[in-house]
Design an enzyme around this catalytic site. Structure first.
Site, short mmCIF file in Angstrom:
data_model
loop_
_atom_site.label_atom_id
_atom_site.label_comp_id
_atom_site.label_asym_id
_atom_site.label_seq_id
_atom_site.Cartn_x
_atom_site.Cartn_y
_atom_site.Cartn_z
N ASP A 1 0.82 -1.22 0.00
CA ASP A 1 0.00 0.00 0.00
C ASP A 1 0.85 1.26 0.00
O ASP A 1 0.63 2.17 -0.80
CB ASP A 1 -0.95 0.02 1.21
CG ASP A 1 -2.06 -1.02 1.08
OD1 ASP A 1 -1.98 -1.86 0.17
OD2 ASP A 1 -3.00 -0.98 1.89
N SER B 69 -6.42 -7.13 8.19
CA SER B 69 -5.31 -6.17 8.22
C SER B 69 -4.69 -6.15 9.60
O SER B 69 -5.36 -6.36 10.61
CB SER B 69 -5.79 -4.78 7.82
OG SER B 69 -6.50 -4.20 8.89
#
Length: 407
Positions: free
Chosen positions: A21, A184
């Site tokens: 990311d 996550s």
């Protein structure tokens, strides 16, 4: 951010983990803002090797790369002050993610000043608490700083969009990142936090593979581990008689907690942005420390101070959860809390057993506990039991008045 704003930004400091990311964010910032990017990677004891993040930043053409070991500062200047307050958000969450954010923001701002950057950037999404924490801290430290939050600006909406962007810009995508992430993770020395995907249904038990910091209590040893923690001014300074630095001591508590299945929490919490979210947290060392600290306070803190601290704690915990570490009200509360800790010193003995932290002893040179007062033996006039008669009558006066009226 408008196109006009983008012209004003020449250099951006990015909080960079080296993961997919933030690597995509790095490239996106360079192309979208046509700006130079400085990367900052913090070692907060997340347990990952950080050199790959440096190498990846070099690979992506970054000239100014900061990789900082902040473990001692994190524990001594952020975690320990918070534990002096016995802070637990909504009664149970030990704020492991929340307390790391102000330190990361502080360092982002320092690096922005060192490198002459106009803006900072982070990888927090527009749905969570972290965007609020990063940005409130940043603005408190530099009111003129510009903050870029790509997740609120770009039109990449899915994992597929991210991977397409990565491939288009020659950003390597590890095999395990190609599928949907099962959940996550955020980790630092205080805790690990898992959210999303397999954890979204609060009725479904978290699978065992979610836990990475602790043995299952069922698998922990059948024999208790006995430890002693020594405190001064409300902070732990020694473990089993051995003095250690803040981060070294905390790492040792983490190991002890992990091996004894301590510190697991499955929680549905209220986010500051308004929604409820389910998270699985592991805080092995912090769970031991909270019990030890409260135990030390039980014999060294006056009742009035102890009870006032407990009243202030939910407010203090909420300030940290909501991102107000650098606020005057948090600093005011901290001053009161720190003042209360000047005599919180001595030793606590604990047994760690299958997820439990069991107190087995406490002693202090500053103790307020008096055997003379509590003994059932003759206490040589230290406490006159006759005095209780008037004490009770005065306290009962309003209750008797009410009862007489209501009969």
């Amino acid at each position: 951010m408008t196109a006009h704003d983008k012209k004003d930004i020449n250099k951006i400091v990015l909080a960079y983990s080296g993961g997919l990311d933030t690597s995509i964010i790095l490239k996106w910032l360079k192309t979208e803002y046509d700006a130079e990017v400085v990367t900052f990677t913090a070692d907060l004891g997340q347990g990952e090797e950080l050199e790959p993040a440096r190498k990846k930043a070099e690979l992506l053409g970054i000239k100014e790369i900061y990789v900082d070991d902040l473990r001692e500062e994190f524990i001594s200047d952020f975690v320990f002050p918070m534990f002096r307050a016995n802070a637990a958000y909504e009664g149970v969450y030990l704020l492991g993610t929340s307390i790391a954010r102000p330190l990361i923001s502080k360092r982002l701002i320092e690096i922005a000043h060192e490198t002459g950057a106009d803006a900072i950037a982070h990888g927090a999404t527009g749905k969570g608490n972290d965007q609020v924490r990063f940005e409130l801290a940043a603005y408190a430290l530099d009111p003129k700083i510009k903050v870029i939050a790509p997740w609120r600006e770009w039109d990449l909406k899915s994992r597929t969009d991210l991977i397409d962007f990565a491939e288009k810009h020659q950003i390597p995508v590890p095999k395990d990142k190609r599928g949907e992430a099962p959940f996550s993770v955020d980790a630092n020395m205080l805790h690990s936090s898992s959210e999303g995907k397999v954890l979204e249904d609060p009725w479904e038990e978290a699978p065992e593979y979610v836990y990475m910091r602790t043995l299952s209590p069922e698998d922990a040893p059948d024999k208790a581990t006995e430890i002693e923690i020594c405190f001064k001014n409300g902070d732990p300074i020694a473990l089993n008689g051995k003095e250690m630095s803040a981060a070294t001591l905390f790492a040792a508590l983490n190991d002890l907690g992990r091996d004894n299945g301590i510190g697991r929490l499955d929680l549905v919490e209220n986010r500051f942005v308004g929604m409820k979210s389910r998270g699985v947290y592991e805080t092995p060392g912090g769970t031991i420390l909270l019990t030890a600290h409260r135990t030390m306070e039980s014999i060294t803190l006056d009742r009035g101070a102890a009870h006032l601290k407990d009243e202030l704690m939910p407010r203090y915990a909420e300030l940290i959860y909501n991102g107000f570490w650098f606020s005057p009200e948090r600093e005011m509360l901290q001053a009161a809390i720190d003042h209360s800790q000047q005599h919180v010193e001595g030793t606590v003995r604990l047994k760690l057993y299958k997820g439990n932290v069991i107190v087995s002893g406490r002693k202090s040179p500053k103790t307020l506990y008096s055997e003379d007062l509590v003994t059932f033996e003759d206490d040589h006039g230290a406490y006159d039991q006759q005095d209780a008669h008037g004490f009770i009558k005065l306290n009962a006066l309003r209750l008797r008045t009410l009862a007489a009226r209501d009969r």
